[in-house]
Write a protein that holds these residues in place. Structure first.
Motif, short mmCIF file in Angstrom:
data_model
loop_
_atom_site.label_atom_id
_atom_site.label_comp_id
_atom_site.label_asym_id
_atom_site.label_seq_id
_atom_site.Cartn_x
_atom_site.Cartn_y
_atom_site.Cartn_z
N ILE A 139 0.86 -1.18 0.00
CA ILE A 139 0.00 0.00 0.00
C ILE A 139 0.90 1.23 0.00
O ILE A 139 1.74 1.40 0.89
N CYS A 168 -4.26 3.27 7.58
CA CYS A 168 -4.97 2.23 6.83
C CYS A 168 -6.13 1.65 7.64
O CYS A 168 -7.17 1.33 7.07
N LEU A 173 -8.64 -0.10 5.17
CA LEU A 173 -7.90 -0.65 4.03
C LEU A 173 -7.19 -1.95 4.38
O LEU A 173 -6.72 -2.65 3.47
N PRO A 183 -3.62 -6.40 3.52
CA PRO A 183 -4.46 -5.39 2.86
C PRO A 183 -5.78 -6.00 2.38
O PRO A 183 -5.85 -7.19 2.06
N ALA A 187 -7.61 -1.68 -1.20
CA ALA A 187 -6.36 -0.94 -1.02
C ALA A 187 -5.41 -1.17 -2.19
O ALA A 187 -4.72 -0.25 -2.64
N LEU A 188 -5.38 -2.39 -2.69
CA LEU A 188 -4.48 -2.72 -3.80
C LEU A 188 -5.01 -2.18 -5.12
O LEU A 188 -4.24 -1.84 -6.01
N PHE A 191 -4.52 1.93 -4.30
CA PHE A 191 -3.32 2.51 -3.71
C PHE A 191 -2.07 1.65 -3.93
O PHE A 191 -1.16 1.63 -3.10
N ASN A 192 -2.03 0.97 -5.05
CA ASN A 192 -0.83 0.26 -5.49
C ASN A 192 -0.58 0.65 -6.94
O ASN A 192 -1.54 0.76 -7.73
#
Length: 481
Positions: A139, A168, A173, A183, A187-188, A191-192
């Motif tokens: 993340i 998070c 997240l 995660p 989140a992935l 936010f990746n």
């Protein structure tokens, strides 16, 4: 809290605001506020009430300032252990019931609704599930902060000093104890930098068939990255390359009739819906197929089985339950979608306002895919047969040899027609962040065909350099000299 935690429609739960009065469902401003000296006691009371839920559930509580008053916000995300029950009263022997949200009301689930809620036991929407193949390090804090800045969240300032794990947890997240943090998929996806590493084909493919789907030429652009980034990039690409405006002067009227080959709002809504409702477990990308007479957005799988075939054909696509509750929540924060089944009516409305044919929705027999087809405005079929001519909606055959220009080139010419413009002006108007290959090629070609020229020709690299339209550029636009 019980009703929001049960999240019967997978909307993502809900919020309870303490310190703001209401009248017929509308908040009364300025807020009444709370006594901050009672804040600690209030939070303990909330947790005490939560302990009465079965199974155990803990919401996220936040003390906020609003209009110079203190308020308490209780965020109740959809729970992982639904269905939940709550006592009908706060008495010790009170019966427990299953509560759900119905429109703006909290009601006891009965009969079919209760049976359906029980069937949801331990079923969590894919985007809210834990990903056991990733870790907290996957993340990326800068992406979270960019998101918080865009939605103007007060959490942005706190994120500069708050440990990533706490941030998070506050944004729901991650899950698991501190010794085993994992995660959630949401989140992935947001936010990746490379969500396709975890979800194959989590991407948007824009495929253009200049000679229709059967010709030898195929132009493809693939957009990857965080969901909101790829969505913006794909929409910008479509807008700058395939959306054209046309003006028809009506005899006897001062106001001309302006319309587009495709209503951009309809295309945007169709693509946002695909990102929201597709399955990220299926190894297929979202595909935007552009041919000479239509733009189709294809995603997998098809609509929920609860939607009847005749309703799909009629464009009545209201599902009892959403496949991805958190994606919808984030897209709503970013003003991409309103949620609550408003997407299809918005597509119909924007096409009607543009004078375009109604959209066509269809799926295959086993509902493995879903198509939204947006047809070209009929006026673009009258004089311009080949697709390439769509981007020449303003071009009049007043030059000795007709010059074919792209949509990006056309927009640059229109900017230069108003006044000389520099690179920053062009990037701002075309919604680009940098001088990309697409814009750079357009500028080079327009200079090559003598449609624009430098305002300081003897100093091409001057910081004051601008582009001005030439006589030939005006001819291309059909402007009388």
């Amino acid at each position: 809290m019980c009703a929001f935690a049960n999240d019967f429609h997978n909307f993502g739960g809900g919020y309870i605001v303490i310190g703001v009065e209401e009248n017929n469902g509308k908040p009364i401003y300025p807020p009444r506020g709370i006594d901050v000296t009672q804040l600690d006691k209030m939070q303990k009371d909330v947790l005490s009430v939560c302990s009465r839920l079965k199974p155990a559930y803990t919401p996220i509580i936040s003390h906020e300032k609003f209009q110079d008053r203190d308020i308490l916000i209780i965020w109740v995300p959809g729970g992982n252990d639904r269905p939940y029950t709550a006592p009908m009263t706060l008495g010790k022997t009170s019966d427990h019931k299953h509560y759900i949200r119905k429109f703006s009301n909290t009601v006891i689930a009965k009969n079919e609704e209760l049976s359906e809620l029980i069937r949801l036991t331990a079923t969590i929407p894919f985007d809210d599930r834990i990903n056991h193949h990733a870790s907290l390090e996957d993340i990326k804090l800068p992406l979270i902060q960019s998101f918080l800045k865009e939605i103007e969240s007060d959490l942005l300032e706190e994120s500069r000093t708050m440990p990533l794990v706490d941030l998070c947890r506050q944004m729901a997240l991650i899950d698991g104890g501190n010794e085993f943090i994992r995660p959630r998929n949401i989140a992935l996806l947001f936010f990746n930098d490379q969500p396709e590493k975890f979800f194959s084909y989590a991407q948007i493919d824009v495929v253009h068939f200049p000679d229709d789907e059967g010709g030898d030429i195929i132009e493809e652009a693939i957009f990857k990255g965080p969901l909101d980034h790829q969505l913006r990039s794909a929409l910008r690409h479509i807008k700058n390359n395939y959306i054209a405006e046309r003006v028809l002067k009506i005899p006897g009227q001062a106001k001309a009739n302006r319309f587009f080959n495709y209503a951009y709002e309809a295309v945007e809504e169709a693509l946002v819906n695909a990102v929201y409702h597709r399955s990220y477990e299926i190894r297929e990308p979202i595909e935007v197929r552009i041919n000479r007479t239509s733009i189709s957005v294809v995603s997998h799988p098809g609509p929920d089985p609860s939607i009847k075939d005749e309703d799909i054909e009629a464009g009545k696509l209201v599902s009892r339950r959403y496949r991805n509750r958190r994606i919808g929540e984030f897209l709503k924060e970013l003003d991409f979608t309103e949620g609550r089944g408003t997407g299809v009516p918005k597509i119909h409305r924007s096409l009607k306002n543009n004078g375009s044919p109604a959209p066509v929705f269809h799926t295959d027999g086993v509902r493995q895919s879903f198509w939204t087809e947006i047809k070209i405005h009929p006026e673009f079929l009258k004089e311009h047969g080949p697709f390439e001519a769509q981007v020449e909606a303003y071009v009049e055959a007043q030059v000795e040899a007709q010059v074919r220009i792209s949509e990006t080139e056309l927009k640059i010419l229109q900017l230069c027609l108003r006044r000389p413009v520099g690179n920053k002006d062009i990037l701002h108007e075309l919604d680009y962040k940098s001088l990309s290959g697409n814009v750079k090629k357009a500028l080079q070609r327009l200079r090559k065909i003598d449609a624009i020229g430098y305002t300081i020709p003897d100093k091409p690299r001057s910081k004051h350099q601008q582009y001005a339209i030439t006589a030939k550029g005006k001819s291309i636009l059909g402007v009388k000299q």
